[in-house]
Design a protein around this motif. Structure first.
Motif, PDB file in Angstrom:
ATOM      1  N   ASP A  32       0.833  -1.203   0.000  1.00  0.00           N
ATOM      2  CA  ASP A  32       0.000   0.000   0.000  1.00  0.00           C
ATOM      3  C   ASP A  32       0.874   1.262   0.000  1.00  0.00           C
ATOM      4  N   ALA A  33       1.916   1.282   0.878  1.00  0.00           N
ATOM      5  CA  ALA A  33       2.770   2.474   1.007  1.00  0.00           C
ATOM      6  C   ALA A  33       3.607   2.701  -0.251  1.00  0.00           C
ATOM      7  N   ILE A  34       4.131   1.620  -0.844  1.00  0.00           N
ATOM      8  CA  ILE A  34       5.027   1.775  -2.002  1.00  0.00           C
ATOM      9  C   ILE A  34       4.230   2.063  -3.283  1.00  0.00           C
ATOM     10  N   PHE A  35       3.102   1.369  -3.462  1.00  0.00           N
ATOM     11  CA  PHE A  35       2.292   1.581  -4.681  1.00  0.00           C
ATOM     12  C   PHE A  35       1.539   2.912  -4.651  1.00  0.00           C
ATOM     13  N   ASN A  36       1.045   3.288  -3.470  1.00  0.00           N
ATOM     14  CA  ASN A  36       0.044   4.371  -3.420  1.00  0.00           C
ATOM     15  C   ASN A  36       0.538   5.685  -2.837  1.00  0.00           C
ATOM     16  N   THR A  37       1.842   5.775  -2.489  1.00  0.00           N
ATOM     17  CA  THR A  37       2.388   7.064  -2.037  1.00  0.00           C
ATOM     18  C   THR A  37       3.726   7.279  -2.735  1.00  0.00           C
ATOM     19  N   ASP A  38       4.274   8.491  -2.577  1.00  0.00           N
ATOM     20  CA  ASP A  38       5.615   8.784  -3.109  1.00  0.00           C
ATOM     21  C   ASP A  38       6.579   9.037  -1.943  1.00  0.00           C
ATOM     22  N   GLU A  39       6.220   8.559  -0.750  1.00  0.00           N
ATOM     23  CA  GLU A  39       7.009   8.828   0.458  1.00  0.00           C
ATOM     24  C   GLU A  39       8.058   7.736   0.689  1.00  0.00           C
ATOM     25  N   ASN A  40       8.983   8.019   1.622  1.00  0.00           N
ATOM     26  CA  ASN A  40       9.862   6.967   2.136  1.00  0.00           C
ATOM     27  C   ASN A  40       9.018   6.027   2.991  1.00  0.00           C
ATOM     28  N   VAL A  41       9.518   4.822   3.237  1.00  0.00           N
ATOM     29  CA  VAL A  41       8.735   3.828   3.999  1.00  0.00           C
ATOM     30  C   VAL A  41       9.646   3.162   5.025  1.00  0.00           C
ATOM     31  N   LEU A  42       9.157   3.019   6.255  1.00  0.00           N
ATOM     32  CA  LEU A  42       9.892   2.295   7.302  1.00  0.00           C
ATOM     33  C   LEU A  42       9.072   1.080   7.713  1.00  0.00           C
ATOM     34  N   LEU A  43       9.634  -0.115   7.506  1.00  0.00           N
ATOM     35  CA  LEU A  43       8.943  -1.363   7.843  1.00  0.00           C
ATOM     36  C   LEU A  43       9.622  -1.994   9.048  1.00  0.00           C
ATOM     37  N   SER A  44       8.910  -2.067  10.150  1.00  0.00           N
ATOM     38  CA  SER A  44       9.464  -2.671  11.365  1.00  0.00           C
ATOM     39  C   SER A  44       8.590  -3.847  11.759  1.00  0.00           C
ATOM     40  N   ALA A  45       9.189  -5.034  11.786  1.00  0.00           N
ATOM     41  CA  ALA A  45       8.457  -6.240  12.193  1.00  0.00           C
ATOM     42  C   ALA A  45       9.472  -7.273  12.642  1.00  0.00           C
ATOM     43  N   SER A  46       8.980  -8.333  13.265  1.00  0.00           N
ATOM     44  CA  SER A  46       9.875  -9.317  13.851  1.00  0.00           C
ATOM     45  C   SER A  46      10.721 -10.008  12.778  1.00  0.00           C
ATOM     46  N   THR A  47      11.835 -10.606  13.227  1.00  0.00           N
ATOM     47  CA  THR A  47      12.697 -11.375  12.323  1.00  0.00           C
ATOM     48  C   THR A  47      11.873 -12.465  11.643  1.00  0.00           C
ATOM     49  N   ALA A  48      12.205 -12.766  10.399  1.00  0.00           N
ATOM     50  CA  ALA A  48      11.537 -13.824   9.620  1.00  0.00           C
ATOM     51  C   ALA A  48      10.059 -13.533   9.356  1.00  0.00           C
ATOM     52  N   SER A  49       9.702 -12.236   9.302  1.00  0.00           N
ATOM     53  CA  SER A  49       8.298 -11.877   9.042  1.00  0.00           C
ATOM     54  C   SER A  49       8.063 -11.565   7.568  1.00  0.00           C
ATOM     55  N   GLY A  50       9.127 -11.661   6.737  1.00  0.00           N
ATOM     56  CA  GLY A  50       8.965 -11.405   5.305  1.00  0.00           C
ATOM     57  C   GLY A  50       9.125  -9.956   4.914  1.00  0.00           C
ATOM     58  N   LYS A  51       9.909  -9.180   5.697  1.00  0.00           N
ATOM     59  CA  LYS A  51      10.099  -7.751   5.392  1.00  0.00           C
ATOM     60  C   LYS A  51      10.777  -7.538   4.040  1.00  0.00           C
ATOM     61  N   LYS A 178      22.985  13.473  -5.252  1.00  0.00           N
ATOM     62  CA  LYS A 178      23.374  14.758  -5.859  1.00  0.00           C
ATOM     63  C   LYS A 178      24.178  14.534  -7.136  1.00  0.00           C
ATOM     64  N   LEU A 179      25.126  13.568  -7.089  1.00  0.00           N
ATOM     65  CA  LEU A 179      25.974  13.305  -8.257  1.00  0.00           C
ATOM     66  C   LEU A 179      25.157  12.781  -9.440  1.00  0.00           C
ATOM     67  N   ALA A 180      24.175  11.924  -9.129  1.00  0.00           N
ATOM     68  CA  ALA A 180      23.381  11.303 -10.199  1.00  0.00           C
ATOM     69  C   ALA A 180      22.165  12.142 -10.584  1.00  0.00           C
ATOM     70  N   GLY A 181      21.880  13.204  -9.810  1.00  0.00           N
ATOM     71  CA  GLY A 181      20.728  14.063 -10.105  1.00  0.00           C
ATOM     72  C   GLY A 181      19.396  13.368  -9.885  1.00  0.00           C
ATOM     73  N   VAL A 182      19.320  12.557  -8.827  1.00  0.00           N
ATOM     74  CA  VAL A 182      18.086  11.816  -8.533  1.00  0.00           C
ATOM     75  C   VAL A 182      17.695  12.017  -7.070  1.00  0.00           C
ATOM     76  N   ASN A 183      16.463  11.668  -6.737  1.00  0.00           N
ATOM     77  CA  ASN A 183      16.020  11.702  -5.337  1.00  0.00           C
ATOM     78  C   ASN A 183      15.220  10.428  -5.063  1.00  0.00           C
ATOM     79  N   PRO A 184      15.915   9.281  -4.926  1.00  0.00           N
ATOM     80  CA  PRO A 184      15.204   8.008  -4.759  1.00  0.00           C
ATOM     81  C   PRO A 184      14.465   7.930  -3.432  1.00  0.00           C
ATOM     82  N   ARG A 185      13.397   7.158  -3.429  1.00  0.00           N
ATOM     83  CA  ARG A 185      12.686   6.893  -2.168  1.00  0.00           C
ATOM     84  C   ARG A 185      13.519   5.916  -1.342  1.00  0.00           C
ATOM     85  N   ARG A 186      13.460   6.065  -0.026  1.00  0.00           N
ATOM     86  CA  ARG A 186      14.206   5.171   0.866  1.00  0.00           C
ATOM     87  C   ARG A 186      13.237   4.249   1.594  1.00  0.00           C
TER      88      ARG A 186
END
Length: 748
Positions: A32-51, A178-186
């Motif tokens: 939902d966050a990656i397809f439907n927004t242009d923001e950065n995304v922080l995914l926090s969940a337990s180990t082995a949760s498929g992050k 800055k060198l590549a002239g881009v602003n990628p989402r994190r």
């Protein structure tokens, strides 16, 4: 359209082939966050949760619909092993869609790197150090490689939050953009984060975007947790006693340790045969010692060796052998390790983890616990707390089982409060400032001072660094020939600086393990890594020594012998111990609760510790008289506030109290002699705390407190300022002194 339907057909096929019945909550939220927004995304969940899949499924879908014209995504992992692992996991999936996956680190063949440089595309997997090398040596190719970069995925983001390595990663992302002239989402991935909002802001630094942090409701996980205490010799705490409410062993022994084995190490030996386990320790030295002991027990029992070792100082071949054996479902071996296997390398179906003594942070405990319990098994950790038996006439503070109390506090903080350490984002990172200044000059060539400042000081991680600080640094670097002024007034890397930037060791901002020879008079005692500053203590050759002088150029440490013990974490600490942990430790000693994971020796030892605490009043009274003019202060403060208090006492208060012989066991207690009463002690502390305090006053007169890798190349004034303003937690210390005086005023 639901998220599964939005995925590309090859991603849907991958899900079917792996027999996933439904998407996990984190995969839906990430989609939902990656397809439907242009923001950065922080995914926090337990180990082995498929992050990892949660982040890559939508990214790969977008790439299949609109292929990037260069590398489209960079995956930054903290460990080469983690990158190797993710590389294997993603290869099959990407092959379906003809999306190339590249990896770039020291162990990768040049031919692989050459293909990427010729035809940049797909996903690049890399460590921060290798990205630094790429920016340094392939500066002219950055635009070609990354001009259509859309995403940067940072795995195990919490491991980058404490120290210069995280700052380096932020700087690299900004420099590359800055060198590549881009602003990628994190996209940040992490299992354990204490302050989600703070981490989200850290992740977004310099992007001009916000960070979406999906709140994922997860069902509670059942833990199999035990904690047992062992005296290294002599009778155990519960010997000859009937202990109620103690947890029985979680599993039967599968072996018998040799006679006269160390009780704690023998316990591990007896519960690992025929099992696939990890044994976590808190230092490289301990890792070597424990592995050697366990292998000796195999030899004594005429059994084949079943123990492996894994730490950052070993060659890649050794580490990869251990990882391969752990992944092999047919082999049942146990690996003794430090934090290197704390992170998310897939090492197969682990049955249990052991933790010798308490780790330093809740975050570390959760990461280590999360290494087990994959594939429908509950996470399982056995704490093994080892302690030298207190001597009959030992002073009060040494009779407290600090490691046991700390282990309980870490568990309780998470179980009861879901608390994890917040990131420290308020540092003055001058060592990293040197590194990024030299790296920028080495990659760009000649720059005017103004152009250099605009490239370096605009990096968001240096927001606390002033123009004046930078001028001081540049003047110093000119004086030591790390940079040179050209005829045009520009700056280039100097001859002495080239020796630094041309070394492969330059890519990393964390300390390499350079050994220092320790000497006492004319006698050589051995070698240590990362010596503490003068006045601190070290343990070597079976004794404790106070460091008199450190010669960084010749790698020599001069010292004098003293009595006592040294907490093993100084200089090796993966993160400071937070004040909240110390305060919870005090509560462990105060409350009557018996924790369900304590076994009989641990229950008996805790009972004795609580009895000692109640009789002495050490949890209620911060200052206890040990007899005569000997006193002990229990501040219940974290490492950096404790360090500030120590210095405040020595520098500001000692002359007024005739305070001498200060001996600290960080961050638990401070012993000293004093020609003053308890009320005079608190009165002096209160008066001195009310006076204005410049943090620089807490640096000893001739001290240059070098903690970070490049501190030796900094002007002394910046090293001192970085320590005083960026390390010492002075506000926390002052709050504690005011709290003490408030309570004393109330009681009066």
């Amino acid at each position: 359209m639901n998220i599964f339907d939005r995925y590309a057909p090859f991603v849907q096929d991958f899900i079917y082939q792996n027999h996933w019945e439904s998407l996990r909550a984190i995969q839906v939220a990430a989609g939902d966050a990656i397809f439907n927004t242009d923001e950065n995304v922080l995914l926090s969940a337990s180990t082995a949760s498929g992050k990892t899949e949660a982040a890559f499924f939508p990214i790969l879908t977008l790439f299949s619909e609109d292929p990037p014209a260069s590398v489209g995504a960079i995956y930054i992992g903290p460990l080469k092993a983690l990158i190797n692992d993710q590389f294997l996991r993603l290869n099959d999936l990407c092959a379906e869609a003809n999306i190339p996956v590249w990896h770039w680190h020291g162990d990768v063949a040049q031919s692989h790197k050459a293909k990427l440089l010729k035809k940049p595309s797909g996903i690049l997997q890399i460590t921060p150090e290798s990205l630094e090398a790429l920016l340094l040596h392939k500066h002219a190719a950055i635009s070609k490689l990354f001009h259509d970069l859309r995403f940067i995925i940072i795995d195990e983001v919490h491991s980058l939050m404490r120290g210069d390595r995280g700052g380096q990663t932020l700087c690299l992302m900004e420099r590359l953009s800055k060198l590549a002239g881009v602003n990628p989402r994190r996209i940040g991935l992490s299992a354990t984060i204490g302050d989600l909002e703070g981490t989200g802001a850290f992740l977004a630094s310099g992007t001009g975007r916000g960070t979406v942090i999906p709140r994922i409701e997860t069902k509670g996980t059942k833990w199999r947790l035990s904690m047992e205490h062992f005296y290294i010799q002599g009778e155990q705490s519960a010997q000859g006693k009937s202990v109620e409410q103690a947890l029985p062993e979680l599993a039967q022994k599968t072996d018998i340790a040799p006679e006269h084995a160390d009780p704690g190490i023998g316990y591990i030996f007896e519960h690992t045969r025929g099992k696939k386990c990890l044994v976590f320790v808190n230092s490289r030295e301990e890792c070597e010692a424990v592995t050697t002991t366990l292998r000796q027990y195999c030899e004594a029992k005429h059994e084949p060796d079943r123990f492996l070792i894994h730490h950052g100082n070993l060659s890649a071949a050794y580490r990869e052998t251990a990882e391969a054996v752990m992944k092999d479902e047919e082999q049942f071996q146990t690996t003794v390790t430090t934090a290197t296997l704390e992170l998310g390398i897939d090492i197969g179906r682990l049955e249990r983890a052991f933790q010798i003594d308490a780790p330093f942070t809740v975050s570390s405990f959760l990461q280590r616990m999360g290494r087990t319990g994959r594939r429908d098994l509950p996470p399982e950790m056995w704490f093994v707390i080892r302690e030298d038996p207190p001597e009959a006439r030992a002073m009060l503070p040494t009779t407290v089982p600090w490691k046991l109390i700390q282990g309980i506090a870490l568990v309780q903080l998470y179980v009861q409060e879901r608390w994890v350490e917040p990131p420290r984002l308020d540092r003055l990172p001058y060592s990293l400032l040197y590194h990024q200044t030299m790296s920028t000059l080495a990659s760009c060539g000649e720059l005017s001072p103004a152009a250099l400042a605009s490239r370096v000081l605009t990096l968001s991680y240096f927001h606390r660094v002033t123009q004046e600080d930078f001028k001081v640094l540049l003047r110093h670097l000119l004086s030591i020939d790390h940079i040179q002024r050209t005829e045009n007034g520009g700056l280039i890397v100097g001859i002495a600086g080239e020796r630094i930037t041309n070394s492969f060791k330059f890519y990393a901002v964390f300390q390499e393990n350079e050994e220092y020879t320790v000497r006492w008079n004319s006698q050589e005692l051995g070698t240590i890594v990362q010596p503490p500053p003068a006045g601190e203590k070290i343990a070597i050759a079976g004794h404790v020594w106070v460091v008199e002088e450190v010669d960084h150029k010749r790698h020599l440490v001069y010292c004098e012998q003293v009595k006592g013990k040294v907490p093993a974490y100084f200089g090796e600490c993966p993160g400071d111990i937070n004040t909240k942990v110390l305060e919870r430790m005090r509560m462990v000693l105060r409350e009557n609760m018996i924790y369900p994971y304590l076994m009989k020796n641990a229950v008996a030892r805790l009972e004795l510790a609580r009895h000692t605490a109640a009789n002495s009043g050490l949890t209620e009274e911060p200052l206890i008289c040990l007899g005569g003019d000997m006193w002990c202060l229990f501040p219940w403060l974290g490492s950096y506030a404790f360090l500030a208090l120590e210095r405040f006492l020595k520098i500001k208060c000692a002359p007024h109290l005739k305070l001498t012989g200060m001996d600290s066991s960080r961050p638990y207690f401070i012993q000293f002699k004093m020609q003053a009463s308890k009320s005079q002690f608190f009165q002096v502390l209160s008066e001195m705390e009310r006076q204005p305090l410049d943090p620089m006053e807490l640096v000893y007169p001739k001290e240059v407190p070098m903690f970070e890798k490049y501190d030796e190349f900094l002007p002394e004034e910046l090293v001192k300022k970085g320590f005083a303003y960026g390390v010492l937690a002075i506000d926390e210390m002052r709050a504690r002194i005011r709290n003490w005086n408030g309570k004393i005023a109330e009681s009066v």
